[in-house]
Design a protein around this motif. Structure first.
Motif, mmCIF file in Angstrom:
data_model
loop_
_atom_site.group_PDB
_atom_site.id
_atom_site.type_symbol
_atom_site.label_atom_id
_atom_site.label_comp_id
_atom_site.label_asym_id
_atom_site.label_seq_id
_atom_site.Cartn_x
_atom_site.Cartn_y
_atom_site.Cartn_z
ATOM 1 N N ASN A 17 0.843 -1.193 0.000
ATOM 2 C CA ASN A 17 0.000 0.000 0.000
ATOM 3 C C ASN A 17 0.879 1.244 0.000
ATOM 4 O OD1 ASN A 17 0.883 0.366 2.671
ATOM 5 N ND2 ASN A 17 -0.975 -0.503 3.559
ATOM 6 N N GLN A 18 0.235 2.398 0.097
ATOM 7 C CA GLN A 18 0.951 3.677 0.026
ATOM 8 C C GLN A 18 1.880 3.891 1.222
ATOM 9 O OE1 GLN A 18 -2.310 3.292 0.489
ATOM 10 N NE2 GLN A 18 -2.973 4.547 2.215
ATOM 11 N N ARG A 19 1.732 3.099 2.270
ATOM 12 C CA ARG A 19 2.630 3.194 3.431
ATOM 13 C C ARG A 19 3.787 2.207 3.330
ATOM 14 N NH1 ARG A 19 -2.474 3.671 4.803
ATOM 15 N NH2 ARG A 19 -2.771 1.480 5.329
ATOM 16 N N GLY A 20 3.845 1.467 2.206
ATOM 17 C CA GLY A 20 4.913 0.483 2.022
ATOM 18 C C GLY A 20 4.657 -0.824 2.746
ATOM 19 N N GLU A 21 3.455 -1.017 3.269
ATOM 20 C CA GLU A 21 3.111 -2.251 3.979
ATOM 21 C C GLU A 21 2.692 -3.321 2.973
ATOM 22 O OE1 GLU A 21 1.133 -0.167 7.927
ATOM 23 O OE2 GLU A 21 -0.102 -0.452 6.133
ATOM 24 N N THR A 22 3.157 -4.537 3.189
ATOM 25 C CA THR A 22 2.760 -5.652 2.334
ATOM 26 C C THR A 22 1.340 -6.057 2.687
ATOM 27 O OG1 THR A 22 5.033 -6.416 2.099
ATOM 28 C CG2 THR A 22 3.287 -8.023 1.658
ATOM 29 N N VAL A 23 0.458 -6.053 1.673
ATOM 30 C CA VAL A 23 -0.948 -6.393 1.895
ATOM 31 C C VAL A 23 -1.348 -7.697 1.206
ATOM 32 C CG1 VAL A 23 -1.640 -4.011 2.329
ATOM 33 C CG2 VAL A 23 -1.747 -4.909 -0.004
ATOM 34 N N MET A 24 -0.544 -8.178 0.278
ATOM 35 C CA MET A 24 -0.801 -9.443 -0.390
ATOM 36 C C MET A 24 0.512 -9.975 -0.938
ATOM 37 S SD MET A 24 -2.511 -10.605 -3.897
ATOM 38 C CE MET A 24 -0.856 -10.668 -4.496
ATOM 39 N N VAL A 25 0.665 -11.273 -0.878
ATOM 40 C CA VAL A 25 1.861 -11.913 -1.434
ATOM 41 C C VAL A 25 1.466 -13.288 -1.956
ATOM 42 C CG1 VAL A 25 2.612 -12.846 0.813
ATOM 43 C CG2 VAL A 25 4.288 -12.449 -0.987
ATOM 44 N N CYS A 26 2.044 -13.668 -3.084
ATOM 45 C CA CYS A 26 1.830 -15.006 -3.626
ATOM 46 C C CYS A 26 2.911 -15.292 -4.663
ATOM 47 C CB CYS A 26 0.443 -15.157 -4.248
ATOM 48 S SG CYS A 26 0.195 -14.239 -5.769
ATOM 49 N N ASP A 27 2.930 -16.517 -5.126
ATOM 50 C CA ASP A 27 3.800 -16.913 -6.229
ATOM 51 C C ASP A 27 2.915 -17.233 -7.426
ATOM 52 O OD1 ASP A 27 6.223 -16.630 -4.880
ATOM 53 O OD2 ASP A 27 6.084 -18.630 -4.023
ATOM 54 N N HIS A 28 3.157 -16.543 -8.513
ATOM 55 C CA HIS A 28 2.405 -16.746 -9.758
ATOM 56 C C HIS A 28 3.263 -17.626 -10.654
ATOM 57 C CE1 HIS A 28 0.400 -14.691 -13.500
ATOM 58 N NE2 HIS A 28 0.140 -15.980 -13.431
ATOM 59 N N VAL A 29 2.749 -18.800 -10.989
ATOM 60 C CA VAL A 29 3.485 -19.744 -11.826
ATOM 61 C C VAL A 29 2.952 -19.625 -13.255
ATOM 62 C CG1 VAL A 29 4.168 -22.152 -12.165
ATOM 63 C CG2 VAL A 29 3.782 -21.272 -9.839
ATOM 64 N N HIS A 30 3.882 -19.382 -14.186
ATOM 65 C CA HIS A 30 3.551 -19.249 -15.598
ATOM 66 C C HIS A 30 3.976 -20.511 -16.348
ATOM 67 C CE1 HIS A 30 2.952 -14.840 -15.288
ATOM 68 N NE2 HIS A 30 3.894 -14.921 -14.376
ATOM 69 N N PHE A 31 3.174 -20.923 -17.297
ATOM 70 C CA PHE A 31 3.454 -22.028 -18.204
ATOM 71 C C PHE A 31 3.981 -21.384 -19.483
ATOM 72 C CE2 PHE A 31 1.801 -24.984 -21.508
ATOM 73 C CZ PHE A 31 2.350 -26.164 -21.074
ATOM 74 N N VAL A 32 5.268 -21.619 -19.804
ATOM 75 C CA VAL A 32 5.933 -20.854 -20.860
ATOM 76 C C VAL A 32 6.549 -21.783 -21.901
ATOM 77 C CG1 VAL A 32 7.646 -19.054 -21.333
ATOM 78 C CG2 VAL A 32 6.501 -19.108 -19.113
ATOM 79 N N GLU A 33 6.334 -21.440 -23.166
ATOM 80 C CA GLU A 33 6.905 -22.206 -24.264
ATOM 81 C C GLU A 33 8.416 -21.974 -24.343
ATOM 82 O OE1 GLU A 33 6.550 -22.477 -29.115
ATOM 83 O OE2 GLU A 33 4.868 -21.626 -27.990
ATOM 84 N N CYS A 34 9.153 -23.033 -24.614
ATOM 85 C CA CYS A 34 10.602 -22.942 -24.832
ATOM 86 C C CYS A 34 10.854 -22.538 -26.291
ATOM 87 C CB CYS A 34 11.268 -24.285 -24.559
ATOM 88 S SG CYS A 34 11.150 -24.820 -22.841
ATOM 89 N N LYS A 35 12.040 -21.997 -26.548
ATOM 90 C CA LYS A 35 12.405 -21.605 -27.926
ATOM 91 C C LYS A 35 12.353 -22.811 -28.865
ATOM 92 C CE LYS A 35 15.276 -17.553 -27.312
ATOM 93 N NZ LYS A 35 16.610 -16.975 -27.436
ATOM 94 N N THR A 36 12.684 -23.972 -28.352
ATOM 95 C CA THR A 36 12.665 -25.166 -29.177
ATOM 96 C C THR A 36 11.232 -25.589 -29.512
ATOM 97 O OG1 THR A 36 12.758 -26.508 -27.180
ATOM 98 C CG2 THR A 36 14.841 -26.051 -28.289
ATOM 99 N N GLY A 37 10.266 -25.102 -28.730
ATOM 100 C CA GLY A 37 8.862 -25.393 -28.982
ATOM 101 C C GLY A 37 8.444 -26.765 -28.525
ATOM 102 N N PRO A 38 7.153 -27.016 -28.518
ATOM 103 C CA PRO A 38 6.628 -28.285 -28.006
ATOM 104 C C PRO A 38 6.902 -29.490 -28.907
ATOM 105 C CG PRO A 38 4.843 -26.888 -28.819
ATOM 106 C CD PRO A 38 6.110 -26.082 -28.874
ATOM 107 N N ASP A 39 7.262 -29.242 -30.156
ATOM 108 C CA ASP A 39 7.478 -30.352 -31.091
ATOM 109 C C ASP A 39 8.942 -30.709 -31.271
ATOM 110 O OD1 ASP A 39 4.714 -30.457 -31.580
ATOM 111 O OD2 ASP A 39 4.893 -28.801 -33.008
ATOM 112 N N ALA A 40 9.812 -30.056 -30.507
ATOM 113 C CA ALA A 40 11.263 -30.283 -30.694
ATOM 114 C C ALA A 40 11.686 -31.602 -30.091
ATOM 115 C CB ALA A 40 12.053 -29.151 -30.069
#
Length: 151
Positions: free
Chosen positions: A128-151
């Motif tokens: 928040n505007q006082r610098g207090e942590t009001v929420m925390v989590c880990d967001h996990v992303h599913f990401v394609e590799c440069k080699t792609g799914p068919d490599a």
């Protein structure tokens, strides 16, 4: 705005910060209507005056949704949300608070069952505007590799 960032291009420790967003009474009322969560903690100003926080608080799910939205600026066409972990709300968010979110890459691993994809974890901290942590989590992303799914 679309961009492409593959699994290999994410760096542990890289971070970004969102713009600020002020929480309004309208946010809380609309969220209550959408979810059916009309608990007095969010809706009853007089009752809240008798409670330790002394005023209405934003729903945790509203706080989380705003954090997700603040992180969704540009769309990476090579990634999508895989899930969220360790979601916590250490302090309440009040009407009039201005929040912002810092996102930091903390982990990346090849996907254990899907060749050509990886999992990138973004530690998400809302303050928040006082610098207090009001929420925390880990967001996990599913990401394609440069080699792609068919490599």
């Amino acid at each position: 705005m679309f961009f492409e960032k593959f699994f290999e291009e994410f760096e542990i420790g890289e971070s970004r910060e969102s713009q600020g967003r002020t929480i309004t009474e309208t946010d809380i009322v609309i969220h209550a209507g959408q979810t059916g969560d009309f608990y007095p903690h969010h809706m009853d100003a007089e009752w809240c005056k008798t409670q330790p926080q002394g005023q209405r608080i934003a729903h945790g799910t509203l706080t989380f949704a705003i954090a997700a939205g603040l992180g969704a600026g540009a769309i990476n066409s090579k990634a999508m949300t895989y899930g969220y972990e360790k979601l916590r709300f250490p302090k309440p968010v009040f009407i009039g608070d201005t929040v912002r979110v810092t996102f930091t890459i903390t982990d990346k691993q090849p996907h254990p069952r899907k060749p050509g994809f990886g999992l990138v974890t973004e530690h998400t901290v809302m303050t928040n505007q006082r610098g207090e942590t009001v929420m925390v989590c880990d967001h996990v992303h599913f990401v394609e590799c440069k080699t792609g799914p068919d490599a």
